[in-house]
Design a protein around this motif. Sequence first.
Motif, PDB file in Angstrom:
ATOM      1  N   PRO A  61      -9.289 -19.088  64.248  1.00  0.00           N
ATOM      2  CA  PRO A  61      -9.701 -20.464  63.590  1.00  0.00           C
ATOM      3  C   PRO A  61     -11.110 -19.955  62.728  1.00  0.00           C
ATOM      4  CG  PRO A  61      -8.853 -20.724  65.723  1.00  0.00           C
ATOM      5  CD  PRO A  61      -9.292 -19.523  65.462  1.00  0.00           C
ATOM      6  N   LEU A  62     -11.064 -20.973  61.634  1.00  0.00           N
ATOM      7  CA  LEU A  62     -12.231 -20.276  60.736  1.00  0.00           C
ATOM      8  C   LEU A  62     -13.688 -20.549  61.555  1.00  0.00           C
ATOM      9  CD1 LEU A  62     -11.625 -22.580  57.302  1.00  0.00           C
ATOM     10  CD2 LEU A  62     -11.051 -20.204  57.697  1.00  0.00           C
ATOM     11  N   ALA A  63     -13.583 -21.621  62.425  1.00  0.00           N
ATOM     12  CA  ALA A  63     -14.941 -21.490  63.128  1.00  0.00           C
ATOM     13  C   ALA A  63     -15.211 -20.365  64.096  1.00  0.00           C
ATOM     14  CB  ALA A  63     -14.919 -23.126  63.753  1.00  0.00           C
ATOM     15  N   ASP A  64     -14.278 -19.846  64.431  1.00  0.00           N
ATOM     16  CA  ASP A  64     -14.486 -18.500  65.276  1.00  0.00           C
ATOM     17  C   ASP A  64     -14.582 -17.256  64.631  1.00  0.00           C
ATOM     18  OD1 ASP A  64     -14.400 -20.098  67.282  1.00  0.00           O
ATOM     19  OD2 ASP A  64     -12.155 -19.768  67.598  1.00  0.00           O
ATOM     20  N   ALA A  65     -14.532 -17.085  63.334  1.00  0.00           N
ATOM     21  CA  ALA A  65     -14.712 -16.134  62.378  1.00  0.00           C
ATOM     22  C   ALA A  65     -16.055 -15.821  61.672  1.00  0.00           C
ATOM     23  CB  ALA A  65     -13.740 -16.153  61.056  1.00  0.00           C
ATOM     24  N   PRO A 185     -21.664 -18.284  56.335  1.00  0.00           N
ATOM     25  CA  PRO A 185     -21.019 -19.715  56.119  1.00  0.00           C
ATOM     26  C   PRO A 185     -20.475 -20.007  54.629  1.00  0.00           C
ATOM     27  CG  PRO A 185     -23.260 -19.476  57.367  1.00  0.00           C
ATOM     28  CD  PRO A 185     -22.737 -17.671  56.936  1.00  0.00           C
ATOM     29  N   ALA A 186     -21.090 -19.273  53.840  1.00  0.00           N
ATOM     30  CA  ALA A 186     -20.536 -19.500  52.299  1.00  0.00           C
ATOM     31  C   ALA A 186     -19.130 -18.865  52.360  1.00  0.00           C
ATOM     32  CB  ALA A 186     -21.052 -18.723  51.434  1.00  0.00           C
ATOM     33  N   VAL A 187     -18.736 -17.918  52.890  1.00  0.00           N
ATOM     34  CA  VAL A 187     -17.153 -17.532  52.862  1.00  0.00           C
ATOM     35  C   VAL A 187     -16.435 -18.539  53.719  1.00  0.00           C
ATOM     36  CG1 VAL A 187     -15.738 -15.644  53.953  1.00  0.00           C
ATOM     37  CG2 VAL A 187     -17.885 -14.861  52.477  1.00  0.00           C
ATOM     38  N   LEU A 188     -17.124 -19.057  54.775  1.00  0.00           N
ATOM     39  CA  LEU A 188     -16.182 -20.044  55.748  1.00  0.00           C
ATOM     40  C   LEU A 188     -15.972 -21.237  54.651  1.00  0.00           C
ATOM     41  CD1 LEU A 188     -17.766 -20.342  59.002  1.00  0.00           C
ATOM     42  CD2 LEU A 188     -15.694 -19.242  58.368  1.00  0.00           C
ATOM     43  N   GLY A 189     -16.890 -21.536  53.735  1.00  0.00           N
ATOM     44  CA  GLY A 189     -16.855 -22.866  52.912  1.00  0.00           C
ATOM     45  C   GLY A 189     -15.512 -22.214  51.770  1.00  0.00           C
ATOM     46  N   LEU A 190     -15.712 -21.059  51.439  1.00  0.00           N
ATOM     47  CA  LEU A 190     -14.811 -20.679  50.408  1.00  0.00           C
ATOM     48  C   LEU A 190     -13.291 -20.677  50.855  1.00  0.00           C
ATOM     49  CD1 LEU A 190     -14.062 -19.477  47.570  1.00  0.00           C
ATOM     50  CD2 LEU A 190     -14.728 -17.386  48.334  1.00  0.00           C
ATOM     51  N   ALA A 191     -13.200 -20.167  51.985  1.00  0.00           N
ATOM     52  CA  ALA A 191     -11.903 -20.021  52.741  1.00  0.00           C
ATOM     53  C   ALA A 191     -11.242 -21.377  53.069  1.00  0.00           C
ATOM     54  CB  ALA A 191     -11.817 -19.225  53.954  1.00  0.00           C
ATOM     55  N   SER A 192     -12.159 -22.286  53.510  1.00  0.00           N
ATOM     56  CA  SER A 192     -11.681 -23.768  53.663  1.00  0.00           C
ATOM     57  C   SER A 192     -11.150 -24.243  52.117  1.00  0.00           C
ATOM     58  CB  SER A 192     -12.713 -24.421  54.170  1.00  0.00           C
ATOM     59  OG  SER A 192     -12.401 -25.957  54.483  1.00  0.00           O
ATOM     60  N   ALA A 193     -11.904 -24.149  51.134  1.00  0.00           N
ATOM     61  CA  ALA A 193     -11.611 -24.618  49.874  1.00  0.00           C
ATOM     62  C   ALA A 193     -10.482 -24.185  49.407  1.00  0.00           C
ATOM     63  CB  ALA A 193     -12.704 -24.551  48.996  1.00  0.00           C
ATOM     64  N   PHE A 434     -25.559 -10.664  62.230  1.00  0.00           N
ATOM     65  CA  PHE A 434     -24.473 -11.080  62.006  1.00  0.00           C
ATOM     66  C   PHE A 434     -23.957 -12.452  62.309  1.00  0.00           C
ATOM     67  CE2 PHE A 434     -21.948  -6.814  62.554  1.00  0.00           C
ATOM     68  CZ  PHE A 434     -23.256  -6.109  62.751  1.00  0.00           C
ATOM     69  N   THR A 435     -25.005 -13.091  62.867  1.00  0.00           N
ATOM     70  CA  THR A 435     -24.526 -14.582  63.293  1.00  0.00           C
ATOM     71  C   THR A 435     -25.534 -15.465  62.467  1.00  0.00           C
ATOM     72  OG1 THR A 435     -26.082 -14.507  65.322  1.00  0.00           O
ATOM     73  CG2 THR A 435     -23.748 -13.832  65.645  1.00  0.00           C
TER      74      THR A 435
END
Length: 435
Positions: A61-65, A185-193, A434-435
Motif C-alpha cells: 500500500p502507498l503508506a508502506d512504500a 512524500p511527494a511521490v506518494l502524493g503523485l501516485a495517489s493523484a 530514506f525515511t
Amino acid sequence: MTPANSAEQALDEALALVSRTPHGGGGAGAGGGHRAHPWPRARDTAARAGDGVRARTHRVPLADALGEVLAAPLDALTDLPSFDTSAMDGWAVAGPGPWSVRAGEGVLAGSERPGPLADGEAVRIATGARIPADTTAVIRTEHCHESGTQLFADRRVLTGQDIRPRGQECRSGDLLLPAGSLVTPAVLGLASAAGYDELTTRPRPRVEILVLGDELLTEGLPHDGLIRDALSPMLGPWLTRLGAEVLGTRRLGDDPAGAEALFEAVTTSGADVVLTTGGTASGPVDHVHPVLHRAGAELLVDGVAVRPGHPMLLARIGDRAGGRHVVGLPGNPLAAVSGLLTLAEPLLRALAGRRPRPRYTAAVQGDVPGHPHDTRLVPVLLSGEHAQPLRYNGPAMLRGVAAADALAVVPPHGARSGQELEILDLPWASGGCFT
C-alpha cells in the motif's frame, strides 16, 4: 599539537607501518596480514557488492512504500487533471463582459457536472471545481467586482486564464517516474493523484546487529574495567535512518559460546546484512575472522586505510547474486561510525536500489592534521560554505560526532585552511535519509 595528540599520531603512524607490512598466508582465518583498501576503493567495493545482489520486490500500500525505491515505472493511469478545473476561487465567465451573474451557490469542488454557460453569463466557482462547458476564462475574486446582477472585470481577461485544462500535467500512459526513483512524500502524493493504491517497490534491506564484547554494561556507571555499551543504542536508529529494516540487536560474549553464536548468526540469519561490532582485529578473543573463515566467507574488504576505523571489513557468504553480507565494524564508537559511512551506507544504498549519494565539498576552516598514509574522517560543523572541524575526534569518542553535521574526508598529510574537502553528511543532519 598537544602531547595527547602527538602520542595518538605516533601510534597511528606505527599502526600504518604495520598494516603495510606483507605477511605470509591469507584468507579470513589465516591470521596473516593484508594490504588495507584505500578508502575510496573500499566504498566502491561496498557499493558494487550491493549492486550485484538479485533484487527483491514486493507490492505494498502507498503508506508502506515511503522510503523504498520503485521497482517498476510509475505510469499515469489517467489524465491529470482528469477534467478541466478552476485554478482559483473566482468566477467562470463566457464571452466578453460585463456578465450576468447566474443565481445560486455556484460551482464547488467535487460537485456534479455544472450546466454550460450561456454567452455573457458568469457563475461563482471554487478552486478545483469542474469548469462549466463553454467557459471562456476564470476571473479571480480579487480581480473583479459585482454591481447588482452584473459582474465587471477590473483588468483585462485572457481566454483560458486560470483554467487547468484536462491533461495539463500528464496524459494517461505517460511515464511519471522511472523505476529506481525513491518514494518520497511527494511521490506518494503523485501516485495517489494518478490513481494508485499500491506500488511495486524494492523492500528495505534487512540488518541484524551483533554487538561483541564481555566488557559492556547496559546500565549504570562504568566500573571495574567495564564500560557502557554505546553502540547498541546508536546503531539501530542510525541504520534505520539509512533505510534499513533492523531485525534486532543482540549482545554476544567473547567466549567460545559467543563465537558459536556468531557463527550461527552469519550462516543462518534471515538478514541481508549481519553487522558486527568489535572483534575484527587479531587479538586473542577477536573471533570475527576465524568465524568468517569457518563459514567459507569471501572477504571483499579486509581493512581500510582510514582513521579511525582501519580494522573494518566486508565479507560475503554465499553466491554473489543471493548471498548474505557481513559488515564488521571496529568496537571503538567513532571507528564504528567510520565503518558505517565507509562500508555500511554504500552497501545498503545499493541493496535498496538507491543511487549513490551526490558528492560535494566544502572549504575547511583551519588546518587539519592528517595521517601520514591514510585518509582521516573528522567530525565537522557546517556553517555557510565552510566546514569547522570539531574536537574530541579520537576513535573511542562520540562527543565530536554528536555535535557534528557531517564528517570531512581529510587526505593523507592533512589539509590547509580553505582547502576543499569532500563532505559526508550525517543522516539526521542532511535530510537525505530514506525515511
